[in-house]
Design an enzyme around this catalytic site. Sequence first.
Site, PDB file in Angstrom:
ATOM      1  N   HIS A  51       0.995  -1.354  -0.427  1.00 25.72           N
ATOM      2  CA  HIS A  51       0.373   0.250   0.097  1.00 25.72           C
ATOM      3  C   HIS A  51       1.104   1.625   0.140  1.00 25.72           C
ATOM      4  O   HIS A  51       1.701   1.249   0.634  1.00 25.72           O
ATOM      5  CB  HIS A  51      -0.685  -0.330   1.119  1.00 25.72           C
ATOM      6  CG  HIS A  51      -2.447  -0.449   1.165  1.00 25.72           C
ATOM      7  ND1 HIS A  51      -2.276  -2.260   1.531  1.00 25.72           N
ATOM      8  CD2 HIS A  51      -3.174  -0.820   0.643  1.00 25.72           C
ATOM      9  CE1 HIS A  51      -3.559  -2.596   1.119  1.00 25.72           C
ATOM     10  NE2 HIS A  51      -4.232  -1.911   0.408  1.00 25.72           N
ATOM     11  N   LYS A 101      -0.771   5.018   4.847  1.00 24.31           N
ATOM     12  CA  LYS A 101      -1.804   3.935   5.250  1.00 24.31           C
ATOM     13  C   LYS A 101      -1.119   3.623   6.946  1.00 24.31           C
ATOM     14  O   LYS A 101      -0.365   3.768   6.881  1.00 24.31           O
ATOM     15  CB  LYS A 101      -2.048   2.554   4.415  1.00 24.31           C
ATOM     16  CG  LYS A 101      -2.526   1.651   5.682  1.00 24.31           C
ATOM     17  CD  LYS A 101      -3.359   0.377   4.756  1.00 24.31           C
ATOM     18  CE  LYS A 101      -3.600  -0.293   5.248  1.00 24.31           C
ATOM     19  NZ  LYS A 101      -5.281   0.251   5.089  1.00 24.31           N
TER      20      LYS A 101
HETATM   21  P1  NAD Z   1      -7.746   9.551   4.133  1.00 22.68           P
HETATM   22  O1  NAD Z   1      -6.483   9.982   5.454  1.00 22.68           O
HETATM   23  O2  NAD Z   1      -7.150   9.981   2.430  1.00 22.68           O
HETATM   24  O3  NAD Z   1      -8.980  10.751   4.669  1.00 22.68           O
HETATM   25  C1  NAD Z   1      -9.456  10.179   5.280  1.00 22.68           C
HETATM   26  C2  NAD Z   1      -9.807  11.894   5.562  1.00 22.68           C
HETATM   27  O4  NAD Z   1     -10.893  11.903   7.280  1.00 22.68           O
HETATM   28  C3  NAD Z   1      -9.475  12.436   6.089  1.00 22.68           C
HETATM   29  O5  NAD Z   1     -10.280  13.551   4.975  1.00 22.68           O
HETATM   30  C4  NAD Z   1     -10.013  13.471   7.461  1.00 22.68           C
HETATM   31  O6  NAD Z   1      -9.670  14.022   7.576  1.00 22.68           O
HETATM   32  C5  NAD Z   1     -10.491  12.811   7.859  1.00 22.68           C
HETATM   33  N1  NAD Z   1     -11.104  12.647   9.301  1.00 22.68           N
HETATM   34  C6  NAD Z   1     -10.413  11.693  10.028  1.00 22.68           C
HETATM   35  N2  NAD Z   1     -11.036  11.522  11.017  1.00 22.68           N
HETATM   36  C7  NAD Z   1     -11.852  12.207  10.510  1.00 22.68           C
HETATM   37  C8  NAD Z   1     -13.694  12.140  12.149  1.00 22.68           C
HETATM   38  N3  NAD Z   1     -12.773  11.683  13.298  1.00 22.68           N
HETATM   39  N4  NAD Z   1     -14.396  12.812  11.261  1.00 22.68           N
HETATM   40  C9  NAD Z   1     -14.615  13.312   9.892  1.00 22.68           C
HETATM   41  N5  NAD Z   1     -13.482  13.327   9.313  1.00 22.68           N
HETATM   42  C10 NAD Z   1     -12.278  12.314   9.643  1.00 22.68           C
HETATM   43  O7  NAD Z   1      -7.702   8.214   4.331  1.00 22.68           O
HETATM   44  P2  NAD Z   1      -8.146   7.208   2.806  1.00 22.68           P
HETATM   45  O8  NAD Z   1      -7.231   6.868   1.895  1.00 22.68           O
HETATM   46  O9  NAD Z   1      -9.719   7.926   2.253  1.00 22.68           O
HETATM   47  O10 NAD Z   1      -8.084   5.845   3.606  1.00 22.68           O
HETATM   48  C11 NAD Z   1     -10.195   5.957   4.487  1.00 22.68           C
HETATM   49  C12 NAD Z   1     -10.413   4.419   5.324  1.00 22.68           C
HETATM   50  O11 NAD Z   1     -10.535   3.877   3.580  1.00 22.68           O
HETATM   51  C13 NAD Z   1      -8.277   4.370   5.773  1.00 22.68           C
HETATM   52  O12 NAD Z   1      -9.171   3.206   7.224  1.00 22.68           O
HETATM   53  C14 NAD Z   1      -8.589   2.959   4.583  1.00 22.68           C
HETATM   54  O13 NAD Z   1      -7.563   1.558   5.341  1.00 22.68           O
HETATM   55  C15 NAD Z   1      -9.759   2.351   4.122  1.00 22.68           C
HETATM   56  N6  NAD Z   1      -9.687   2.177   2.012  1.00 22.68           N
HETATM   57  C16 NAD Z   1     -10.899   1.247   2.380  1.00 22.68           C
HETATM   58  C17 NAD Z   1     -11.135   0.560   1.626  1.00 22.68           C
HETATM   59  C18 NAD Z   1     -12.143  -0.791   0.917  1.00 22.68           C
HETATM   60  O14 NAD Z   1     -12.466  -1.047  -0.168  1.00 22.68           O
HETATM   61  N7  NAD Z   1     -12.621  -0.878   2.175  1.00 22.68           N
HETATM   62  C19 NAD Z   1     -10.796   1.298  -0.135  1.00 22.68           C
HETATM   63  C20 NAD Z   1      -9.029   1.509   0.493  1.00 22.68           C
HETATM   64  C21 NAD Z   1      -9.076   2.867   1.291  1.00 22.68           C
END
Ligand code: NAD
EC number: 1.17.1.8
Length: 271
Positions: free
Chosen positions: A160, A164
């Site tokens: 990744h 992450k």
């Molecule tokens: P990222 O860091 O780009 O985005 C996270 C966002 O959430 C940020 O804008 C941050 O400001 C916001 N945030 C954090 N805590 C918060 C809160 N308490 N309240 C409101 N907003 C909040 O991360 P990302 O790459 O978008 O990934 C997010 C999650 O999704 C990770 O856990 C990642 O592993 C997961 N993910 C899952 C899949 C899937 O298919 N299930 C795919 C990709 C990523």
Amino acid sequence: MSTPIPVIVVGALGKMGREVVKTVQQAPDTTLYAAVDRKQVGEDIGEALGLGAFEIPISGSLQEVCVAAAQEKHPVVMVDFTHPQAVYENVRMAIAYGVYAVVGTTGLSPEQIEDLAEFVDKAGMGAVIAPNFSIGMVLLQEAAIRASQYFDHVEIIELHHNQKADAPSGTALQTAQRLAELGKTFNLPQVQESEHLTGARGACAGADIRIHSVRLPGLIAHQEVIFGAPGQIYTLRHDTSDRQCYMPGVLLAIRKVTQLKRLIYGLEKLL
Ligand code: NAD
């Protein structure tokens, strides 16, 4: 035509959240109800994403959004792509206000997932937690389950981007769990191993299946399941090149979650 499903996107400014915002705005049967993030609170979400004004300001309070959603006639769905430290409370909050939850955020512990399942059950609501929303990954896991009938040795490598927060990836853990659930003994040791550097052999998930995590800029999300047997190696690999690959799965979960009366873990259970 029926009313579009109102969707709250939490983590709306994140890499995944922004893709979900665009998707629910574009799909004919969903509509963006609210965008929640810790950043750029008060700014219009459409403007923030360079898509023109949506007339929806970014909210910093999921609770305030849920209070409003609880007054709606139609069921509202929350989609959470935030952070392992935030997601548990977010799901409890949504369910407490009668908002259905679709969760992509990874890093929830098995105890937290069990606890949320109980909470969702008691509320008579529905929720979907999927560590991976891409159909390709579901197919990879199914191929791995089939291959494990014929191979006794397997290891997993997940790769990744280096932003992450959790390791190993929720998807790799889920792959290992699905293989472990088959009740088979994998990877019987052939020699007495000694690890001269801690972690050299990866982390042991269930059924002695090891997971190795790689974090590098330039990667998005990739997974290899490598089966070995005398004289042959069988490798299954899934590569994500664009986060759009998750959107059909997210939409499917949004469409199905309001008909559920329990928590479902894994996209494969919705297909
Ligand atoms: P990222 O860091 O780009 O985005 C996270 C966002 O959430 C940020 O804008 C941050 O400001 C916001 N945030 C954090 N805590 C918060 C809160 N308490 N309240 C409101 N907003 C909040 O991360 P990302 O790459 O978008 O990934 C997010 C999650 O999704 C990770 O856990 C990642 O592993 C997961 N993910 C899952 C899949 C899937 O298919 N299930 C795919 C990709 C990523």
